[in-house]
Write a protein that holds these residues in place. Structure first.
Motif, PDB file in Angstrom:
ATOM      1  N   CYS A   1       0.827  -1.206   0.000  1.00 51.54           N
ATOM      2  CA  CYS A   1       0.000   0.000   0.000  1.00 51.54           C
ATOM      3  C   CYS A   1       0.861   1.256   0.000  1.00 51.54           C
ATOM      4  O   CYS A   1       0.551   2.237  -0.677  1.00 51.54           O
ATOM      5  CB  CYS A   1      -0.927  -0.012   1.221  1.00 51.54           C
TER       6      CYS A   1
ATOM      7  N   ILE B   1      -4.255  -6.389  -1.945  1.00 48.09           N
ATOM      8  CA  ILE B   1      -5.462  -7.224  -1.912  1.00 48.09           C
ATOM      9  C   ILE B   1      -5.144  -8.630  -2.426  1.00 48.09           C
ATOM     10  O   ILE B   1      -5.598  -9.646  -1.873  1.00 48.09           O
ATOM     11  CB  ILE B   1      -6.577  -6.572  -2.745  1.00 48.09           C
TER      12      ILE B   1
ATOM     13  N   GLU C   1      -3.411 -10.479   0.268  1.00 46.87           N
ATOM     14  CA  GLU C   1      -4.354 -10.895   1.310  1.00 46.87           C
ATOM     15  C   GLU C   1      -5.099 -12.165   0.859  1.00 46.87           C
ATOM     16  O   GLU C   1      -5.337 -13.086   1.654  1.00 46.87           O
ATOM     17  CB  GLU C   1      -5.358  -9.771   1.577  1.00 46.87           C
TER      18      GLU C   1
ATOM     19  N   TYR D   1      -1.960  -2.331   9.175  1.00 49.60           N
ATOM     20  CA  TYR D   1      -1.966  -1.240   8.200  1.00 49.60           C
ATOM     21  C   TYR D   1      -1.975   0.089   8.957  1.00 49.60           C
ATOM     22  O   TYR D   1      -2.736   0.234   9.925  1.00 49.60           O
ATOM     23  CB  TYR D   1      -3.217  -1.273   7.329  1.00 49.60           C
TER      24      TYR D   1
ATOM     25  N   ILE E   1     -10.337  -4.674   1.910  1.00 51.47           N
ATOM     26  CA  ILE E   1      -9.378  -5.277   2.845  1.00 51.47           C
ATOM     27  C   ILE E   1     -10.092  -5.747   4.110  1.00 51.47           C
ATOM     28  O   ILE E   1      -9.833  -6.838   4.644  1.00 51.47           O
ATOM     29  CB  ILE E   1      -8.263  -4.278   3.161  1.00 51.47           C
TER      30      ILE E   1
END
Length: 626
Positions: free
Chosen positions: A140, A149, A152, A170, A187
């Motif tokens: 990010c 993403i 994840e 984050y 997220i």
């Protein structure tokens, strides 16, 4: 395998473990220290429940997290967990590089690196695995939310294969804009539990409330960020408006100055045109052209008079360096090119005289000079110079030279006539007047003998008259020798010089030496050159007697490499030879003229207190008596 017993902590027990073994939780934070404390509590909770811990930590948090774990576990316990493999801490940046291809997570590499690590930990310790990761936050921060993403999703797929709990972290400011809301929601939806900023310990919030609070926090942060942007933009606009106002005033002032500068420049241009006109007129009158060349481009610019000197109409054609060399007389081209080349190499001014050939075939004599202008790096940039037509000057000089030559020939002819007249007068005095005086002397001698008997008084008168006749004969002889010594015609110049030196020594308190080398003694000089050598020696010795106060004079003569050299050196008081140029000395001028008449070279060297040397050099070719 022995297990490490966790110590008790002041302030309560380590927080309880996550309720589900395969949970995937996310923590948003604003304060780094609070975040480190939450992550440390999450990891310690796993260790407390005999879980194997895997932490993939960003470098900016690594040292702080290690220190917090050491402080809360103790140095020994922390080191023992690491040795037993119960706690593994990896560098997030390095691990992200290992699992990525072209900056994006690669599923195969992810399974090889992360998947194998989780599998090995579970197999080695036969215990549940608890993991923490910040690689998604790094993506990010790099401006790759889609890559975060995707990572994840890879974590979720791995969690289906291996049962383990996972916490991602984050910073909330990674989603500071309203546009980031969609990414933030995605997220959150990829995690089983969401922990908003400062909402208690991890594992204490419900799934729905945590996600809702986190989303509200993100929206609040986005609004605050947008508001901050608008405020900054408003402030920037105010500052910009102020700057524009100031710039407008400055532009008005600049416009006034520009108008003044334009008027000044117009006046300067008018003056420049006038100066150029006057300069062009002056160049035309003086026959002086000018030029300037750009040494980088080869562009040559020449004045109108330059064209006229070359026999061209002003600015009638393009002129380059090759053209300026092509019009040079063939006999002068080498010297002209050499002068320009030396100026470019040595960066020094040059001055060369050459001839040019005009288109109509006429030849003009030119004095060309120029210099190189250097740049800051001492590299030649431009060349400038002048082109002076000196044809009339050279014609005048040639006429003057011819006039001098004619005068010199006339003077030589007069000198020759004078010598011949001296010779004739000396011969007539010697032959006729000398003969008469000799006859008178003879008769007087007879009368003296005959009259001794008759009258003693008459005899004395005759004797006195005879003495007067002797004096007259000696005077005639002296006058004859002064006009032209007979020894010069009878025995040659070297004998005449020795004879004259003897007379000088007899009449003056002066030591005089003659050193005539055999190379000179053996030369048989013609009458004119013999007279030249004798007269110059005579004039030099006369100057020594009159002015030098010398006690010794030496005359040397030698011949080497067909050059006859004669020197007259004295040890007198000397003088400044440079002062002779500004004074009129007829004796010295006469010696110079005599030498020039016979293409000889006469030089005088002297200094105050150091005596003087008069040196005459003659080429032997054409001066010998055949």
């Amino acid at each position: 395998m022995t297990s490490t017993v966790l110590p008790k902590y002041g302030g309560g027990e380590v927080p309880s473990a996550i309720s589900q073994c395969d949970s995937h939780e996310v923590k948003f934070y604003e304060c780094h220290s609070d975040f480190i404390n939450d992550v440390s509590s999450f990891l310690l909770s796993g260790l407390h429940n005999n879980e194997v811990v895997l932490a993939i930590v960003a470098r900016q948090h690594l040292k702080e997290l290690q220190k917090d774990l050491k402080d809360r576990l103790g140095e020994w316990a922390y080191s023992n967990f690491l040795k037993q493999g119960m706690c593994t801490i990896l560098d997030a940046e390095s691990t992200l590089e290992r699992i990525s291809s072209d900056g994006w997570p690669d599923e195969e590499k992810f399974n090889q690196v992360i998947g194998n690590s989780v599998a090995q930990l579970k197999e080695l310790h036969n215990r549940p695995v608890r993991a923490f990761g910040e690689m998604v936050a790094l993506l990010c921060a790099q401006g790759k939310p889609d890559a975060a993403i995707q990572l994840e999703q890879l974590w979720n797929a791995l969690a289906k294969k291996y049962s383990f709990s996972l916490l991602c972290g984050y910073p909330l400011n990674a989603f500071a804009s309203e546009v980031d809301g969609i990414t933030f929601d995605t997220i959150c939806n990829l995690h089983t539990r969401v922990h908003p900023v400062k909402q208690g310990d991890i594992g204490q919030n419900s799934v729905d409330s945590g996600s809702t609070v986190a989303k509200l926090q993100q929206r609040t942060r986005a609004l605050e960020s947008e508001l901050e942007k608008y405020q900054k933009l408003e402030q920037a606009l105010k500052e910009r408006d102020k700057i524009l106002t100031e710039q407008t005033l400055a532009l008005k002032e600049a416009q006034v100055r520009l108008e003044q500068e334009i008027r000044k420049r117009e006046a300067n241009e008018e003056n420049l045109l006038h100066i150029q006109y006057v300069q062009g007129l002056a160049q035309k009158i003086s026959h002086l052209g000018s030029w300037e060349i750009d040494l980088e481009t080869g562009l040559l610019q020449c004045s109108d008079e330059f064209f006229r000197i070359c026999g061209l109409e002003p600015q009638s054609r393009e002129i380059d360096f090759e053209f300026t060399q092509s019009i040079v007389h063939p006999e002068d081209q080498a010297a002209a090119k050499s002068a320009v080349k030396a100026a470019l190499i040595d960066n020094k001014p040059y001055r060369v005289e050459k001839r040019i050939i005009r288109p109509d075939g006429t030849i003009r004599h030119i004095l060309s000079q120029g210099e190189v202008i250097l740049m800051e790096q001492k590299k030649p940039k431009r060349g400038i110079g002048a082109f002076l037509d000196i044809t009339e000057l050279r014609q005048t000089e040639e006429a003057l030279r011819q006039s001098h030559e004619e005068l010199r020939h006339l003077a030589a002819h007069q000198e020759k006539l004078k010598e011949e007249e001296r010779k004739r007068i000396a011969r007539e005095l010697h032959d006729e007047l000398g003969g008469l005086l000799t006859g008178i002397k003879a008769y007087l001698s007879i009368l003296v003998r005959e009259d001794r008997k008759d009258s003693e008084q008459a005899t004395e008168l005759l004797i006195e008259t005879s003495g007067i006749a002797d004096m007259a004969m000696k005077a005639v002889q002296r006058i004859v020798n002064d006009l032209r010594p007979s020894v010069l015609d009878q025995f040659g110049v070297w004998a005449a010089i020795r004879w004259y030196v003897e007379r000088i020594v007899q009449r003056n308190d002066l030591t005089c030496k003659c050193e005539i080398d055999d190379t000179a003694e053996g030369l048989s000089l013609d009458v004119e050159h013999s007279t030249l050598l004798f007269r110059i020696c005579q004039e030099a010795l006369t100057n020594v007697i009159r002015h030098s106060q010398a006690s010794v004079v030496t005359i040397r003569a030698s011949c080497e490499s067909e050059i006859l050299t004669i020197e007259i050196e004295d040890n007198g008081k000397g003088f400044d030879a440079a002062q002779l140029k500004g004074r009129t000395s007829w004796g010295i001028s006469g010696m110079h003229e005599r030498a020039l008449q016979f293409k000889g070279k006469l030089s005088i060297q002297s200094a105050a207190g150091a005596g003087a040397v008069v040196r005459l050099s003659l080429q032997t070719g054409g001066i010998l008596d055949e």
